[in-house]
Each structure stands twice: as C-alpha cells, then as structure tokens.
Design an enzyme around this catalytic site. Sequence first.
Site, short mmCIF file in Angstrom:
data_model
loop_
_atom_site.label_atom_id
_atom_site.label_comp_id
_atom_site.label_asym_id
_atom_site.label_seq_id
_atom_site.Cartn_x
_atom_site.Cartn_y
_atom_site.Cartn_z
N PRO A 121 0.85 -1.20 0.00
CA PRO A 121 0.00 0.00 0.00
C PRO A 121 0.88 1.24 0.00
O PRO A 121 1.77 1.36 0.83
CB PRO A 121 -0.79 -0.13 1.31
CG PRO A 121 0.03 -1.04 2.18
CD PRO A 121 0.73 -1.98 1.24
N THR A 140 0.49 5.48 -0.45
CA THR A 140 -0.16 6.77 -0.68
C THR A 140 0.59 7.50 -1.79
O THR A 140 1.81 7.63 -1.73
CB THR A 140 -0.14 7.58 0.63
OG1 THR A 140 -0.97 6.90 1.56
CG2 THR A 140 -0.62 9.01 0.43
N GLN A 187 -6.85 -0.83 0.90
CA GLN A 187 -6.36 -0.64 2.27
C GLN A 187 -7.14 0.49 2.95
O GLN A 187 -7.14 1.63 2.46
CB GLN A 187 -4.87 -0.27 2.30
CG GLN A 187 -4.39 -0.19 3.76
CD GLN A 187 -3.05 0.44 3.96
OE1 GLN A 187 -2.80 1.57 3.53
NE2 GLN A 187 -2.15 -0.29 4.60
N HIS A 238 -5.47 -1.09 7.84
CA HIS A 238 -4.16 -0.45 8.08
C HIS A 238 -4.04 -0.22 9.58
O HIS A 238 -4.61 0.73 10.12
CB HIS A 238 -4.10 0.86 7.32
CG HIS A 238 -2.74 1.49 7.28
ND1 HIS A 238 -1.66 1.00 7.99
CD2 HIS A 238 -2.27 2.58 6.59
CE1 HIS A 238 -0.60 1.77 7.75
NE2 HIS A 238 -0.94 2.72 6.91
N ALA A 240 -1.01 0.01 11.10
CA ALA A 240 0.43 0.26 11.17
C ALA A 240 0.68 1.77 11.11
O ALA A 240 -0.24 2.57 11.06
CB ALA A 240 1.13 -0.46 10.02
N TYR A 281 -1.31 5.21 12.58
CA TYR A 281 -2.67 5.69 12.32
C TYR A 281 -3.65 5.12 13.36
O TYR A 281 -3.24 4.46 14.31
CB TYR A 281 -3.07 5.39 10.87
CG TYR A 281 -2.12 6.09 9.92
CD1 TYR A 281 -2.07 7.48 9.88
CD2 TYR A 281 -1.23 5.38 9.14
CE1 TYR A 281 -1.16 8.14 9.06
CE2 TYR A 281 -0.32 6.03 8.32
CZ TYR A 281 -0.29 7.41 8.28
OH TYR A 281 0.60 8.07 7.49
N GLY A 316 12.12 -3.22 2.93
CA GLY A 316 13.48 -3.22 2.43
C GLY A 316 13.91 -4.47 1.68
O GLY A 316 15.11 -4.69 1.51
N GLY A 324 7.43 -2.26 -1.84
CA GLY A 324 6.87 -0.93 -1.96
C GLY A 324 7.59 -0.09 -2.99
O GLY A 324 7.24 -0.06 -4.17
C1 LIG Z 1 5.42 6.70 -1.18
C2 LIG Z 1 5.04 5.76 -0.09
C3 LIG Z 1 3.76 5.80 0.41
C4 LIG Z 1 3.36 4.88 1.39
N1 LIG Z 1 2.07 4.89 1.82
C5 LIG Z 1 1.61 3.90 2.62
C6 LIG Z 1 0.23 3.74 2.88
O1 LIG Z 1 -0.64 4.47 2.39
N2 LIG Z 1 -0.14 2.70 3.67
C7 LIG Z 1 0.77 1.84 4.23
O2 LIG Z 1 0.40 0.91 4.92
N3 LIG Z 1 2.10 1.99 3.99
C8 LIG Z 1 2.53 2.95 3.18
N4 LIG Z 1 3.86 3.02 2.85
C9 LIG Z 1 4.78 1.98 3.36
C10 LIG Z 1 4.86 0.81 2.38
O3 LIG Z 1 3.63 0.12 2.32
C11 LIG Z 1 5.96 -0.20 2.78
O4 LIG Z 1 5.60 -0.79 4.01
C12 LIG Z 1 7.33 0.46 2.91
O5 LIG Z 1 7.58 1.28 1.79
C13 LIG Z 1 8.46 -0.59 3.06
O6 LIG Z 1 8.59 -1.38 1.91
P1 LIG Z 1 9.77 -1.12 0.83
O7 LIG Z 1 11.05 -1.08 1.62
O8 LIG Z 1 9.69 -2.30 -0.09
O9 LIG Z 1 9.48 0.18 0.16
C14 LIG Z 1 4.28 3.94 1.89
C15 LIG Z 1 5.59 3.92 1.39
C16 LIG Z 1 5.97 4.80 0.40
C17 LIG Z 1 7.36 4.71 -0.16
#
Ligand SMILES: Cc1cc2nc3c(=O)[nH]c(=O)nc-3n(C[C@H](O)[C@H](O)[C@H](O)COP(=O)(O)O)c2cc1C
Length: 354
Positions: free
Chosen positions: A25, A27, A100, A177, A179, A182, A292, A313
């Site tokens: 997810p 944003t 989500q 959500h 986490a 929120y 990560g 992500g």
């Molecule tokens: C631009 C951006 C927006 C995000 N928005 C949300 C969100 O709306 N809801 C959520 O649960 N996590 C959000 N996250 C966290 C991601 O879901 C994810 O847990 C996090 O980026 C770690 O994964 P990665 O290392 O593969 O990027 C966001 C991350 C990024 C980079």
Amino acid sequence: MTDINVLTPGRIGEFDTRNRMIMAPMTRSRALPGGVPSELAIEYYAQRASAGLIVTEGVAPSAAGLGYARTPAMESPAHVAAWKKITDAVHAKGGRMFAQFMHVGRIGHSANRYTTAPLVAPSAVRAAGQMWTDAQGMQDYEMPRALETSEIPGVIAEYATATRHALAAGFDGVELHSASGYLPMQFLSTGSNTRTDGYGGSVQHRIRFVVEALTAMIEAAGSASRVGIKLSPAMPFNDIQDDDPVETYTTLVKAISPMGLAYLHVLKSAPLPNIFEILRPLFAGTFAAGGGFDQASGSAALASGAADFIVYGKLFTSNPDLPERFAKGAALTPFDATTFYSPGPKGYTDYPSL
Ligand SMILES: Cc1cc2nc3c(=O)[nH]c(=O)nc-3n(C[C@H](O)[C@H](O)[C@H](O)COP(=O)(O)O)c2cc1C
C-alpha cells in the site's frame, strides 16, 4: 529450506496468485478533491497488475478518517464508481486487488479534509510533527478530540460500510491499516492511548479496537478470507510510542490468528529486527513480510519459511513490471522519492515497463 521463491505461484484467501509478490500500500496523493481517485490511478494500477496482489494506497473509510492532501476515500457513490474503473482495469489484466483502509486518527490537518469535523483519536494526545497541506504548506498536526466510548461502535461501523463499498467497487478484499501510527495503531500503543475504559489500559483493552474492526470487516465481507491486516510493531513513524511492543503485538496476533484472515502483513522496522521470527509462529495463516526487500532477500525469506509472501513498496513505484524484471534478471529503474506525493503523471504513470 524449500525452492519457493518470489516468482512461485501462491494463494491468498480463496484465489491463486501468479507469484508471491505483493505491491505494498502506497499513498501517492493524486486523488481529486473530495477523495475521488483520479483517472490517472486507473493506468497506474493497471501497469502494476502483474503483482500477485496489489494493495491500494491508504483509503479513508470515511471522511473522518482522511488526513492527507489528495488522498482517496471509500465513502460515497462517486468514490465507488471511480474505484470500480480501477479494479476493472486491474482484473482485465489478470490482477488481484485489495483496498487498504487507512483511518488517520490524529495524523491529519483540517486543510486536507472534506469534512469540518475535528480529528478523532483514542486520546487527546497531539502527535509531534508536521504534515503537508496544499493550501497552507507545512502545518503542525492538529490536536485530536478523544472518542467517547459510545462513539467507538460508530467508527468500527464505518470500516464495515467501507468494506461493503469496496466489494461493490470490485475489490477482491480489504486490508485494515493497523500500522504506521494511524488510528488502529494509536489504540494499540500506550503513548497515544491513555484511555481508562474498555479500549485502553491493559493490553487486552488496547487490542480491542483492532479485533472489533476486523470482526466488523469480516462480517461485512462475508468471509475472513477477504480481509487482511498490516502491522508495523515498534515503528516510531508518526510519533507513535508503545512501552512494550512485543507484548502488544504477540497478544494481538494470538487474538487474530484464529480468525482465518487472508493474510497478516508485518512491516519490519529497526527497533525490532527479529519481529518476523517473533510473530510468524503465532499466526496460523498466510504471513507477508515487508520492509526493504529485494529479489534475493525476498526469495531467501520464502525459501527459509520465514514468510509466505514478500511485500514490495518503493521498487514497484518505478518498476511497474517488477515480477517480469525479476524473472529476466533485468535492471531495475531507481525510484524518485521527490515524486512520491507530487500531483500529476510524472513519477507516477511514466515509468516504462521492459
Ligand atoms: C510513497 C510511499 C507511500 C506509502 N504509503 C503507505 C500507505 O498508504 N499505507 C501503508 O500501509 N504503507 C505505506 N507506505 C509503506 C509501504 O507500504 C511499505 O511498508 C514500505 O515502503 C516498506 O517497503 P519497501 O522497503 O519495499 O518500500 C508507503 C511507502 C511509500 C514509499
């Protein structure tokens, strides 16, 4: 060790997935005023349909739950109609998609909202920090109003209503959500929950909101196999703090394990580097690990049995065809954090596939 890797087909709830990769997810702040997703989002999500499962950006279940600029909701017929175009485009490419539900609680600003109602939270404890507003630039988080005990069933009911709307909009399921600081995590955490009623104090009381929200979503969805949850134990993002996150999250996961959920998504963060090892044995269903990962570390986690799915992500923002790139060993396009939340197609729909 098994030979399962991120490209091995899998299963979530009652459907098969082409691979073990979940698009996290994220944003992206391209929605229209009033929380309607824009037409650009149709292309954005369709470009990423080869993920085993797409989880949408955080979607406010109700106007009360929306706190950020240009973020979407799942409240009105206009929202449902706009989301339906998106799920249709993803399904047409064989993809699967969960919505989500992100209720921000105290993390918001009135300049971003389409309701004049104040922010609500477990307790009147203001988060330290600032957020972006289009009208007034950076602004301090506002002081939330503490929910009355009698109001909490209504907040829970909003998740149920939003679940019915999401299914009407063609989603394959919904994710709570819980986490990133929120509303649900605000209930879980001692720093933001100073209540003395049945929703605060002991760990059993602090997990109650999450358990009741999931129960309501399951009932609305008609099946727990269409409902997932995301947790980020001990992640300090959004000024959230908990005295004993291991106790909080082991108690929560034991409580939700028998529900038969589609999956539990755990985002690992620095304060608890062994959180997958702690929580995975406590959860009977599908376990999705995030935070990560690259191809090698994701496949290694699956092969070792540490997880059933890997959540990606940032790599999905700039590599719409991430599974194909992994399959071919192709180079990855680096992501550009400056366009994560900027309006328009740049950095959103203009990343090429192979
Ligand atoms: C631009 C951006 C927006 C995000 N928005 C949300 C969100 O709306 N809801 C959520 O649960 N996590 C959000 N996250 C966290 C991601 O879901 C994810 O847990 C996090 O980026 C770690 O994964 P990665 O290392 O593969 O990027 C966001 C991350 C990024 C980079």
